[in-house]
Design an enzyme around this catalytic site. Structure first.
Site, mmCIF file in Angstrom:
data_model
loop_
_atom_site.group_PDB
_atom_site.id
_atom_site.type_symbol
_atom_site.label_atom_id
_atom_site.label_comp_id
_atom_site.label_asym_id
_atom_site.label_seq_id
_atom_site.Cartn_x
_atom_site.Cartn_y
_atom_site.Cartn_z
ATOM 1 N N LYS A 24 -12.612 -4.505 1.633
ATOM 2 C CA LYS A 24 -12.112 -3.670 2.727
ATOM 3 C C LYS A 24 -13.018 -2.460 2.880
ATOM 4 C CE LYS A 24 -7.984 -1.122 4.109
ATOM 5 N NZ LYS A 24 -6.601 -0.819 3.750
ATOM 6 N N CYS A 70 -3.853 6.164 -0.030
ATOM 7 C CA CYS A 70 -3.358 4.882 -0.554
ATOM 8 C C CYS A 70 -3.067 4.957 -2.049
ATOM 9 C CB CYS A 70 -4.374 3.781 -0.275
ATOM 10 S SG CYS A 70 -4.855 3.690 1.462
ATOM 11 N N CYS A 79 -0.180 4.302 1.720
ATOM 12 C CA CYS A 79 -0.546 5.307 2.725
ATOM 13 C C CYS A 79 0.537 5.527 3.782
ATOM 14 C CB CYS A 79 -1.893 4.978 3.360
ATOM 15 S SG CYS A 79 -1.955 3.380 4.149
ATOM 16 N N GLU A 86 -16.621 -7.316 -5.460
ATOM 17 C CA GLU A 86 -15.198 -7.019 -5.261
ATOM 18 C C GLU A 86 -14.377 -8.309 -5.170
ATOM 19 O OE1 GLU A 86 -13.526 -4.209 -5.144
ATOM 20 O OE2 GLU A 86 -14.978 -2.620 -4.786
ATOM 21 N N ARG A 107 -11.011 7.945 3.305
ATOM 22 C CA ARG A 107 -10.798 6.869 2.333
ATOM 23 C C ARG A 107 -12.115 6.347 1.758
ATOM 24 N NH1 ARG A 107 -5.556 6.671 3.776
ATOM 25 N NH2 ARG A 107 -4.835 5.634 5.670
ATOM 26 N N CYS A 132 0.867 -1.177 0.000
ATOM 27 C CA CYS A 132 0.000 0.000 0.000
ATOM 28 C C CYS A 132 0.896 1.216 0.000
ATOM 29 C CB CYS A 132 -0.935 0.004 1.204
ATOM 30 S SG CYS A 132 -2.328 1.151 0.976
ATOM 31 N N LYS A 167 -12.284 -7.414 5.614
ATOM 32 C CA LYS A 167 -11.770 -6.564 6.690
ATOM 33 C C LYS A 167 -12.702 -5.392 6.946
ATOM 34 C CE LYS A 167 -7.742 -3.727 7.305
ATOM 35 N NZ LYS A 167 -6.793 -2.965 6.603
ATOM 36 N N SER A 217 -6.986 -3.344 14.130
ATOM 37 C CA SER A 217 -6.409 -2.670 15.288
ATOM 38 C C SER A 217 -7.450 -2.210 16.306
ATOM 39 C CB SER A 217 -5.571 -1.479 14.820
ATOM 40 O OG SER A 217 -6.345 -0.604 14.022
ATOM 41 N N TYR A 269 -3.811 -9.444 15.783
ATOM 42 C CA TYR A 269 -2.726 -9.006 16.662
ATOM 43 C C TYR A 269 -2.598 -9.943 17.859
ATOM 44 C CZ TYR A 269 -3.034 -5.052 13.568
ATOM 45 O OH TYR A 269 -3.056 -4.298 12.423
HETATM 46 C C1 PBG Z 1 -3.295 0.310 4.685
HETATM 47 C C2 PBG Z 1 -3.886 -0.553 5.724
HETATM 48 C C3 PBG Z 1 -4.708 -0.195 6.795
HETATM 49 C C4 PBG Z 1 -4.891 -1.339 7.548
HETATM 50 C C5 PBG Z 1 -4.233 -2.372 6.909
HETATM 51 N N1 PBG Z 1 -3.626 -1.865 5.766
HETATM 52 C C6 PBG Z 1 -5.231 1.122 7.213
HETATM 53 C C7 PBG Z 1 -6.194 1.858 6.404
HETATM 54 O O1 PBG Z 1 -6.704 1.390 5.380
HETATM 55 O O2 PBG Z 1 -6.413 2.983 6.805
HETATM 56 C C8 PBG Z 1 -5.656 -1.429 8.831
HETATM 57 C C9 PBG Z 1 -5.263 -2.513 9.729
HETATM 58 C C10 PBG Z 1 -5.729 -2.381 11.122
HETATM 59 O O3 PBG Z 1 -6.490 -1.477 11.511
HETATM 60 O O4 PBG Z 1 -5.340 -3.245 11.916
HETATM 61 N N2 PBG Z 1 -4.121 0.729 3.682
#
Ligand code: PBG
Length: 324
Positions: free
Chosen positions: A192, A127, A119, A230, A214, A117, A245, A271, A310
Protein backbone atom coordinates in the site's frame (compact mmCIF):
# COMPACT_ATOMS: atom_id res chain seq x y z
CA UNK A 1 -1.17 -12.72 -42.48
CA UNK A 2 -3.80 -10.76 -40.65
CA UNK A 3 -5.41 -12.90 -37.98
CA UNK A 4 -7.40 -10.20 -36.26
CA UNK A 5 -11.05 -10.33 -37.41
CA UNK A 6 -11.47 -7.47 -39.88
CA UNK A 7 -15.21 -7.18 -39.65
CA UNK A 8 -16.65 -3.75 -39.37
CA UNK A 9 -18.31 -4.70 -36.11
CA UNK A 10 -17.22 -7.50 -33.82
CA UNK A 11 -19.88 -8.69 -31.42
CA UNK A 12 -19.16 -8.60 -27.73
CA UNK A 13 -19.48 -12.39 -27.70
CA UNK A 14 -16.74 -12.82 -30.35
CA UNK A 15 -14.56 -10.29 -28.59
CA UNK A 16 -14.96 -12.28 -25.39
CA UNK A 17 -14.34 -15.61 -27.14
CA UNK A 18 -11.02 -14.40 -28.54
CA UNK A 19 -9.91 -12.64 -25.34
CA UNK A 20 -6.75 -13.35 -23.40
CA UNK A 21 -8.28 -11.66 -20.37
CA UNK A 22 -11.58 -12.71 -18.86
CA UNK A 23 -13.67 -10.89 -16.32
CA UNK A 24 -16.31 -12.38 -14.09
CA UNK A 25 -18.56 -10.88 -11.40
CA UNK A 26 -16.95 -13.16 -8.82
CA UNK A 27 -13.61 -11.37 -9.10
CA UNK A 28 -15.06 -8.05 -7.93
CA UNK A 29 -15.20 -6.74 -4.39
CA UNK A 30 -17.39 -3.76 -3.55
CA UNK A 31 -16.29 -1.37 -0.76
CA UNK A 32 -19.14 -0.04 1.40
CA UNK A 33 -19.06 2.72 4.04
CA UNK A 34 -21.12 2.13 7.15
CA UNK A 35 -21.74 4.92 9.62
CA UNK A 36 -23.28 4.91 13.04
CA UNK A 37 -26.97 5.82 13.38
CA UNK A 38 -30.36 4.72 12.13
CA UNK A 39 -32.15 5.13 8.84
CA UNK A 40 -29.32 7.06 7.20
CA UNK A 41 -28.22 6.96 3.57
CA UNK A 42 -26.05 9.98 2.80
CA UNK A 43 -24.13 11.12 -0.23
CA UNK A 44 -20.36 11.35 -0.32
CA UNK A 45 -19.66 14.55 -2.29
CA UNK A 46 -16.25 13.56 -3.69
CA UNK A 47 -17.53 10.10 -4.68
CA UNK A 48 -20.79 10.71 -6.54
CA UNK A 49 -22.98 7.60 -6.47
CA UNK A 50 -21.34 6.17 -3.33
CA UNK A 51 -23.09 6.55 0.02
CA UNK A 52 -22.65 6.13 3.72
CA UNK A 53 -25.25 3.74 5.14
CA UNK A 54 -26.34 3.17 8.71
CA UNK A 55 -26.27 -0.58 9.45
CA UNK A 56 -30.07 -0.94 9.20
CA UNK A 57 -30.00 0.50 5.65
CA UNK A 58 -27.25 -1.81 4.38
CA UNK A 59 -29.42 -4.74 3.19
CA UNK A 60 -30.72 -2.88 0.16
CA UNK A 61 -27.30 -2.25 -1.36
CA UNK A 62 -26.09 -5.71 -0.37
CA UNK A 63 -29.07 -7.19 -2.14
CA UNK A 64 -27.74 -5.65 -5.34
CA UNK A 65 -24.31 -7.15 -4.63
CA UNK A 66 -25.86 -10.60 -4.22
CA UNK A 67 -28.03 -10.20 -7.33
CA UNK A 68 -24.98 -9.27 -9.39
CA UNK A 69 -23.07 -12.27 -8.01
CA UNK A 70 -20.05 -10.31 -6.90
CA UNK A 71 -17.15 -11.89 -5.00
CA UNK A 72 -17.62 -9.99 -1.76
CA UNK A 73 -18.11 -6.70 -0.01
CA UNK A 74 -15.45 -4.81 1.92
CA UNK A 75 -16.95 -3.00 4.89
CA UNK A 76 -15.53 0.23 6.36
CA UNK A 77 -16.86 1.51 9.67
CA UNK A 78 -17.29 5.17 10.57
CA UNK A 79 -17.91 5.51 14.32
CA UNK A 80 -19.59 8.34 16.21
CA UNK A 81 -16.94 8.33 18.91
CA UNK A 82 -13.21 8.68 18.21
CA UNK A 83 -10.39 8.65 20.75
CA UNK A 84 -6.60 8.34 20.97
CA UNK A 85 -6.54 4.57 20.82
CA UNK A 86 -9.52 3.90 18.55
CA UNK A 87 -11.54 1.94 21.11
CA UNK A 88 -14.71 2.04 18.97
CA UNK A 89 -12.94 -0.22 16.49
CA UNK A 90 -13.23 -3.36 18.58
CA UNK A 91 -16.42 -2.76 20.56
CA UNK A 92 -18.80 -5.70 20.61
CA UNK A 93 -21.60 -3.52 19.24
CA UNK A 94 -19.43 -1.08 17.31
CA UNK A 95 -20.64 0.18 13.95
CA UNK A 96 -18.64 -2.30 11.88
CA UNK A 97 -19.57 -5.21 14.15
CA UNK A 98 -23.26 -4.29 13.86
CA UNK A 99 -22.90 -4.01 10.09
CA UNK A 100 -21.27 -7.43 9.86
CA UNK A 101 -23.94 -9.06 12.04
CA UNK A 102 -26.82 -7.60 10.03
CA UNK A 103 -25.18 -8.49 6.71
CA UNK A 104 -24.47 -12.08 7.79
CA UNK A 105 -28.00 -12.53 9.05
CA UNK A 106 -29.60 -11.15 5.89
CA UNK A 107 -27.21 -12.63 3.34
CA UNK A 108 -25.40 -15.66 4.77
CA UNK A 109 -23.92 -16.54 1.37
CA UNK A 110 -22.37 -13.13 0.70
CA UNK A 111 -18.65 -13.00 1.47
CA UNK A 112 -18.01 -10.31 4.07
CA UNK A 113 -14.61 -8.67 4.34
CA UNK A 114 -13.94 -6.35 7.28
CA UNK A 115 -11.38 -3.57 6.80
CA UNK A 116 -9.10 -3.63 9.83
CA UNK A 117 -7.54 -0.24 10.52
CA UNK A 118 -7.63 2.48 13.12
CA UNK A 119 -7.59 5.72 11.14
CA UNK A 120 -11.38 5.96 11.02
CA UNK A 121 -11.54 5.39 14.78
CA UNK A 122 -8.69 7.50 16.18
CA UNK A 123 -9.06 11.19 17.03
CA UNK A 124 -5.68 11.90 15.37
CA UNK A 125 -6.65 9.99 12.20
CA UNK A 126 -3.52 7.84 12.07
CA UNK A 127 -3.57 4.10 11.44
CA UNK A 128 -1.51 3.37 14.57
CA UNK A 129 -0.99 4.36 18.19
CA UNK A 130 0.96 7.55 18.77
CA UNK A 131 3.69 7.55 21.39
CA UNK A 132 6.10 10.44 21.86
CA UNK A 133 4.91 12.01 18.60
CA UNK A 134 5.64 8.83 16.62
CA UNK A 135 3.63 5.91 15.33
CA UNK A 136 4.23 3.03 17.73
CA UNK A 137 4.21 -0.12 15.60
CA UNK A 138 4.20 -2.81 18.26
CA UNK A 139 1.49 -1.52 20.59
CA UNK A 140 -0.67 -1.03 17.49
CA UNK A 141 -0.41 -4.74 16.67
CA UNK A 142 -2.27 -5.73 19.84
CA UNK A 143 -5.11 -3.37 19.00
CA UNK A 144 -5.33 -4.51 15.39
CA UNK A 145 -5.53 -8.11 16.61
CA UNK A 146 -8.47 -7.17 18.86
CA UNK A 147 -10.21 -5.42 15.98
CA UNK A 148 -9.76 -8.43 13.70
CA UNK A 149 -11.06 -10.85 16.35
CA UNK A 150 -14.10 -8.67 17.05
CA UNK A 151 -14.95 -8.58 13.34
CA UNK A 152 -14.46 -12.32 12.92
CA UNK A 153 -16.62 -13.01 15.97
CA UNK A 154 -19.32 -10.79 14.50
CA UNK A 155 -19.27 -12.98 11.37
CA UNK A 156 -16.68 -11.57 8.96
CA UNK A 157 -15.40 -14.31 6.64
CA UNK A 158 -12.24 -12.39 5.85
CA UNK A 159 -10.34 -9.60 7.61
CA UNK A 160 -8.34 -7.07 5.61
CA UNK A 161 -5.71 -5.15 7.59
CA UNK A 162 -4.97 -1.84 5.83
CA UNK A 163 -2.79 -0.25 8.53
CA UNK A 164 0.66 -1.06 7.04
CA UNK A 165 2.20 -1.85 10.44
CA UNK A 166 5.05 -4.36 10.30
CA UNK A 167 4.07 -7.78 11.60
CA UNK A 168 0.32 -7.15 11.38
CA UNK A 169 -0.54 -10.40 9.64
CA UNK A 170 1.32 -12.56 12.20
CA UNK A 171 -0.30 -10.73 15.13
CA UNK A 172 -3.77 -11.09 13.64
CA UNK A 173 -3.33 -14.74 12.63
CA UNK A 174 -2.16 -15.66 16.12
CA UNK A 175 -5.02 -13.82 17.81
CA UNK A 176 -7.62 -15.40 15.49
CA UNK A 177 -6.22 -18.89 16.04
CA UNK A 178 -6.18 -18.35 19.82
CA UNK A 179 -9.92 -17.68 19.66
CA UNK A 180 -10.56 -20.72 17.50
CA UNK A 181 -11.18 -18.58 14.43
CA UNK A 182 -8.95 -20.62 12.14
CA UNK A 183 -11.46 -20.36 9.30
CA UNK A 184 -11.21 -16.58 9.07
CA UNK A 185 -9.01 -15.63 6.12
CA UNK A 186 -6.56 -12.73 6.06
CA UNK A 187 -6.56 -10.48 2.99
CA UNK A 188 -3.80 -8.07 3.80
CA UNK A 189 -3.06 -4.77 2.19
CA UNK A 190 0.54 -5.93 1.86
CA UNK A 191 1.51 -3.37 -0.74
CA UNK A 192 0.00 0.00 0.00
CA UNK A 193 1.57 3.21 -1.21
CA UNK A 194 1.41 6.63 0.44
CA UNK A 195 -0.86 7.95 -2.27
CA UNK A 196 -2.74 11.14 -3.04
CA UNK A 197 -5.34 8.94 -4.77
CA UNK A 198 -6.90 8.23 -1.33
CA UNK A 199 -8.15 11.81 -0.96
CA UNK A 200 -11.89 11.21 -1.48
CA UNK A 201 -11.85 8.15 0.81
CA UNK A 202 -10.51 10.23 3.67
CA UNK A 203 -13.41 12.59 3.19
CA UNK A 204 -15.85 9.68 3.00
CA UNK A 205 -14.52 8.00 6.13
CA UNK A 206 -13.50 11.15 8.03
CA UNK A 207 -10.04 9.63 8.39
CA UNK A 208 -7.60 12.30 7.22
CA UNK A 209 -4.63 12.54 9.62
CA UNK A 210 -4.95 15.55 11.95
CA UNK A 211 -1.19 16.15 11.66
CA UNK A 212 1.67 14.75 9.62
CA UNK A 213 1.10 12.19 6.88
CA UNK A 214 1.21 8.43 6.35
CA UNK A 215 4.57 8.39 4.61
CA UNK A 216 6.29 6.75 7.57
CA UNK A 217 4.21 3.60 7.28
CA UNK A 218 2.85 3.57 3.75
CA UNK A 219 5.19 2.90 0.84
CA UNK A 220 7.19 5.28 -1.31
CA UNK A 221 5.65 5.47 -4.82
CA UNK A 222 9.15 5.35 -6.28
CA UNK A 223 9.76 1.78 -5.07
CA UNK A 224 8.79 -1.47 -6.70
CA UNK A 225 11.26 -4.04 -5.33
CA UNK A 226 10.13 -3.08 -1.84
CA UNK A 227 6.67 -4.27 -2.86
CA UNK A 228 8.00 -7.79 -3.35
CA UNK A 229 9.53 -7.68 0.10
CA UNK A 230 6.29 -6.49 1.71
CA UNK A 231 4.22 -9.07 -0.14
CA UNK A 232 6.50 -11.99 0.76
CA UNK A 233 6.62 -10.93 4.41
CA UNK A 234 2.84 -10.83 4.74
CA UNK A 235 2.45 -14.16 2.97
CA UNK A 236 5.10 -15.72 5.20
CA UNK A 237 3.15 -14.43 8.20
CA UNK A 238 -0.03 -16.07 6.95
CA UNK A 239 -1.85 -13.79 4.51
CA UNK A 240 -4.16 -15.89 2.36
CA UNK A 241 -4.44 -13.24 -0.32
CA UNK A 242 -2.93 -9.78 -0.75
CA UNK A 243 -3.81 -6.33 -2.03
CA UNK A 244 -1.76 -3.97 -4.18
CA UNK A 245 -3.05 -0.42 -3.84
CA UNK A 246 -3.76 1.96 -5.63
CA UNK A 247 -4.81 0.28 -8.90
CA UNK A 248 -4.27 1.88 -12.30
CA UNK A 249 -1.15 3.89 -11.54
CA UNK A 250 0.53 0.83 -9.98
CA UNK A 251 -0.05 -1.92 -12.53
CA UNK A 252 3.70 -2.42 -12.93
CA UNK A 253 3.85 -3.17 -9.22
CA UNK A 254 0.90 -5.53 -9.46
CA UNK A 255 2.49 -7.45 -12.33
CA UNK A 256 5.84 -7.69 -10.56
CA UNK A 257 4.27 -8.87 -7.31
CA UNK A 258 2.02 -11.37 -9.08
CA UNK A 259 5.04 -13.07 -10.63
CA UNK A 260 6.63 -13.58 -7.23
CA UNK A 261 3.79 -14.88 -5.09
CA UNK A 262 1.56 -17.94 -4.92
CA UNK A 263 -1.60 -16.43 -3.43
CA UNK A 264 -4.42 -14.47 -5.09
CA UNK A 265 -3.49 -10.85 -5.74
CA UNK A 266 -6.00 -8.00 -5.73
CA UNK A 267 -5.79 -4.60 -7.37
CA UNK A 268 -7.61 -1.91 -5.37
CA UNK A 269 -8.95 0.79 -7.66
CA UNK A 270 -9.17 3.51 -5.04
CA UNK A 271 -11.40 6.49 -4.38
CA UNK A 272 -9.34 8.99 -6.39
CA UNK A 273 -9.49 6.78 -9.47
CA UNK A 274 -13.27 6.59 -9.12
CA UNK A 275 -13.55 10.36 -8.55
CA UNK A 276 -11.49 11.14 -11.67
CA UNK A 277 -13.69 9.00 -13.90
CA UNK A 278 -16.86 10.42 -12.33
CA UNK A 279 -15.73 14.03 -12.67
CA UNK A 280 -14.58 13.74 -16.28
CA UNK A 281 -17.70 11.85 -17.34
CA UNK A 282 -19.96 14.36 -15.61
CA UNK A 283 -18.39 16.96 -17.90
CA UNK A 284 -19.01 14.77 -20.92
CA UNK A 285 -15.25 14.45 -21.49
CA UNK A 286 -15.07 10.69 -21.03
CA UNK A 287 -17.54 7.85 -21.49
CA UNK A 288 -17.97 6.52 -17.96
CA UNK A 289 -18.94 2.98 -18.81
CA UNK A 290 -16.18 2.49 -21.39
CA UNK A 291 -13.51 3.96 -19.13
CA UNK A 292 -14.57 2.02 -16.04
CA UNK A 293 -14.62 -1.17 -18.12
CA UNK A 294 -11.24 -0.53 -19.70
CA UNK A 295 -9.72 0.23 -16.30
CA UNK A 296 -10.98 -3.11 -14.95
CA UNK A 297 -9.76 -4.98 -18.04
CA UNK A 298 -6.33 -3.36 -17.60
CA UNK A 299 -6.10 -4.50 -13.98
CA UNK A 300 -7.08 -8.05 -14.93
CA UNK A 301 -4.61 -8.02 -17.83
CA UNK A 302 -1.81 -6.96 -15.48
CA UNK A 303 -2.61 -10.01 -13.38
CA UNK A 304 -5.24 -9.04 -10.82
CA UNK A 305 -7.13 -12.12 -9.62
CA UNK A 306 -9.44 -9.85 -7.65
CA UNK A 307 -10.46 -6.24 -8.33
CA UNK A 308 -11.69 -4.06 -5.49
CA UNK A 309 -13.65 -1.23 -7.07
CA UNK A 310 -16.38 1.31 -6.38
CA UNK A 311 -17.65 0.30 -9.84
CA UNK A 312 -17.92 -3.37 -8.80
CA UNK A 313 -21.72 -3.48 -8.90
CA UNK A 314 -21.95 -1.84 -12.32
CA UNK A 315 -19.10 -3.91 -13.77
CA UNK A 316 -20.72 -7.14 -12.58
CA UNK A 317 -24.04 -6.02 -14.03
CA UNK A 318 -22.46 -5.22 -17.41
CA UNK A 319 -20.76 -8.63 -17.48
CA UNK A 320 -24.00 -10.45 -16.61
CA UNK A 321 -25.83 -8.50 -19.33
CA UNK A 322 -23.19 -9.47 -21.90
CA UNK A 323 -22.13 -5.85 -22.37
CA UNK A 324 -18.57 -6.30 -21.06
C1 PBG B 1 -7.43 2.98 5.77
C2 PBG B 1 -7.70 2.89 4.32
C3 PBG B 1 -7.56 3.88 3.35
C4 PBG B 1 -8.06 3.34 2.17
C5 PBG B 1 -8.44 2.03 2.44
N1 PBG B 1 -8.19 1.77 3.78
C6 PBG B 1 -7.12 5.28 3.45
C7 PBG B 1 -5.75 5.63 3.79
O1 PBG B 1 -4.86 4.78 3.93
O2 PBG B 1 -5.57 6.82 3.98
C8 PBG B 1 -8.17 4.05 0.86
C9 PBG B 1 -9.20 3.55 -0.05
C10 PBG B 1 -9.58 4.46 -1.15
O3 PBG B 1 -9.00 5.54 -1.37
O4 PBG B 1 -10.50 4.08 -1.88
N2 PBG B 1 -6.13 2.94 6.16
Amino acid sequence: MIIRPRRLRVTQAIRNLTSETRLSPSMFVYPVFVREGKNIVEDIPAMPGQKRYSPDRLPKILERAVKNKIGGVLLFGIPEHKDDTGTSAWKYDGVIQQAIKISKREFPELTLIGDVCLCEYTSHGHCGMIKGGKIDNDSTLEILAKVAVSQAEAGADIVAPSDMMDGHTAAIREALDDKNLQDTLIFSYAVKYASAFYGPFREAAGSAPAFGDRKTYQMNPRNVREAIKEALLDIEEGSDMIIVKPGLAYLDVLKTVKEKVNVPVASYSVSGEYAMIKAASAQGWLNEKNIASEAAISMARAGADIIISYYALELAEWILNGEL
